[in-house]
Scaffold this active site. Structure first.
Site, mmCIF file in Angstrom:
data_model
loop_
_atom_site.group_PDB
_atom_site.id
_atom_site.type_symbol
_atom_site.label_atom_id
_atom_site.label_comp_id
_atom_site.label_asym_id
_atom_site.label_seq_id
_atom_site.Cartn_x
_atom_site.Cartn_y
_atom_site.Cartn_z
ATOM 1 N N ASP A 104 0.899 -1.127 -0.259
ATOM 2 C CA ASP A 104 0.047 -0.060 0.023
ATOM 3 C C ASP A 104 1.008 1.223 0.017
ATOM 4 O O ASP A 104 1.409 1.793 -1.214
ATOM 5 C CB ASP A 104 -0.921 -0.144 0.993
ATOM 6 C CG ASP A 104 -2.011 0.966 1.204
ATOM 7 O OD1 ASP A 104 -2.482 1.224 0.325
ATOM 8 O OD2 ASP A 104 -2.321 1.337 2.409
ATOM 9 N N ARG A 166 -10.708 -11.862 7.151
ATOM 10 C CA ARG A 166 -9.818 -12.410 6.372
ATOM 11 C C ARG A 166 -10.092 -13.510 5.642
ATOM 12 O O ARG A 166 -9.305 -14.173 5.032
ATOM 13 C CB ARG A 166 -8.479 -12.468 7.601
ATOM 14 C CG ARG A 166 -8.078 -11.104 8.524
ATOM 15 C CD ARG A 166 -6.877 -11.793 9.041
ATOM 16 N NE ARG A 166 -6.278 -10.706 10.062
ATOM 17 C CZ ARG A 166 -5.506 -9.927 9.693
ATOM 18 N NH1 ARG A 166 -5.124 -9.516 8.697
ATOM 19 N NH2 ARG A 166 -5.053 -8.719 10.461
HETATM 20 P P1 IMP Z 1 1.767 -0.721 3.766
HETATM 21 O O1 IMP Z 1 3.001 -0.506 4.821
HETATM 22 O O2 IMP Z 1 1.131 0.847 3.967
HETATM 23 O O3 IMP Z 1 2.529 -0.709 2.487
HETATM 24 O O4 IMP Z 1 0.839 -1.411 4.271
HETATM 25 C C1 IMP Z 1 1.017 -2.772 4.232
HETATM 26 C C2 IMP Z 1 -0.159 -3.299 5.180
HETATM 27 O O5 IMP Z 1 -1.281 -2.587 5.324
HETATM 28 C C3 IMP Z 1 -0.745 -4.857 4.489
HETATM 29 O O6 IMP Z 1 0.240 -5.569 4.956
HETATM 30 C C4 IMP Z 1 -2.094 -4.819 5.126
HETATM 31 O O7 IMP Z 1 -2.040 -5.355 6.302
HETATM 32 C C5 IMP Z 1 -2.455 -3.174 5.386
HETATM 33 N N1 IMP Z 1 -3.377 -2.722 4.298
HETATM 34 C C6 IMP Z 1 -3.219 -1.718 3.393
HETATM 35 N N2 IMP Z 1 -3.944 -1.890 2.505
HETATM 36 C C7 IMP Z 1 -5.209 -2.368 2.980
HETATM 37 C C8 IMP Z 1 -6.474 -2.694 2.296
HETATM 38 O O8 IMP Z 1 -6.944 -2.369 1.555
HETATM 39 N N3 IMP Z 1 -7.294 -3.706 3.209
HETATM 40 C C9 IMP Z 1 -6.812 -4.443 4.408
HETATM 41 N N4 IMP Z 1 -5.474 -3.999 4.722
HETATM 42 C C10 IMP Z 1 -4.552 -3.214 3.897
HETATM 43 MG MG MG Z 2 -3.733 -5.512 8.169
#
Ligand code: IMP
Ligand code: MG
Length: 181
Positions: A104, A166
């Site tokens: 994300d 989940r």
């Molecule tokens: P990042 O560090 O922002 O890339 O986020 C990674 C983590 O955020 C993922 O492993 C998910 O647990 C959570 N995450 C990001 N986007 C979503 C979403 O659309 N739905 C659910 N969890 C999300």
């Molecule tokens: Mg999560």
């Protein structure tokens, strides 16, 4: 299913996911044939994908799991990444394949890359079921991506909202009233 009532629309069916995982499995089988990688699932979101992916990879490997947290209990990132549980495996000179549910902001992926580089892994690659490229805040890419997903909060197949959903066998978007409850 009961939980189906909370879903506004399905973005990826279990068949879509199956096709994506089989493709990834074929590529990873080639790339890791002689590498005996340590395949690292990131708890908890990556578990359904991980369990499926490793069986689509026909090569010797070890598996391990790690827990990290970047999100609070809501839909926006807190921007910091904490290691909650580290591996039981020594990754020195090993090929590490990180398995994630979604990239994300990219912060988790970036932190994990740094961590394994500091542990002197032979290589560090990231395989993510989903990629949300529009949301990137740091310059990091997954090496292997199953499906690109639009800029919407998704649940299912490991992805949660407040630790629920989940276990949905597909990936979808929640109805707005579910967030508001
Ligand atoms: P990042 O560090 O922002 O890339 O986020 C990674 C983590 O955020 C993922 O492993 C998910 O647990 C959570 N995450 C990001 N986007 C979503 C979403 O659309 N739905 C659910 N969890 C999300
Ligand atoms: Mg999560």
């Amino acid at each position: 299913m009961r939980m189906d009532n909370d879903i506004e629309k399905i973005l990826f069916t279990s068949e879509d996911i199956k096709v994506a995982v089989q493709k990834l499995g074929q590529k990873l089988t080639k790339d890791y044939q002689d590498k005996n990688p340590v395949v690292v699932g990131i708890l908890r979101g990556a578990t359904p994908f991980m369990i499926y992916l490793i069986r689509a990879m026909d090569c010797y490997m070890e598996i391990d799991f790690m827990a990290v947290s970047s999100y609070g209990d809501d839909t926006e990132s807190s921007g910091t990444v904490k290691i909650i549980k580290y591996l039981d495996t020594d990754v020195t000179d090993r090929h590490v394949l990180i398995v994630e549910d979604i990239i994300d902001s990219g912060r988790t992926a970036q932190a994990l890359r740094k961590l394994f580089a500091a542990k002197n892994a032979a290589s560090v690659k990231i395989c993510s079921l989903l990629d949300k490229p529009e949301r990137r805040e740091v310059d990091v890419q997954a090496d292997y991506v199953g499906i690109n997903t639009p800029n919407e909060f998704v649940v299912g197949y490991g992805l949660d909202f407040r630790q629920q959903y989940r276990n949905l066998p597909y990936i979808g978007v929640l109805k707005p009233e579910v967030y508001q409850s």
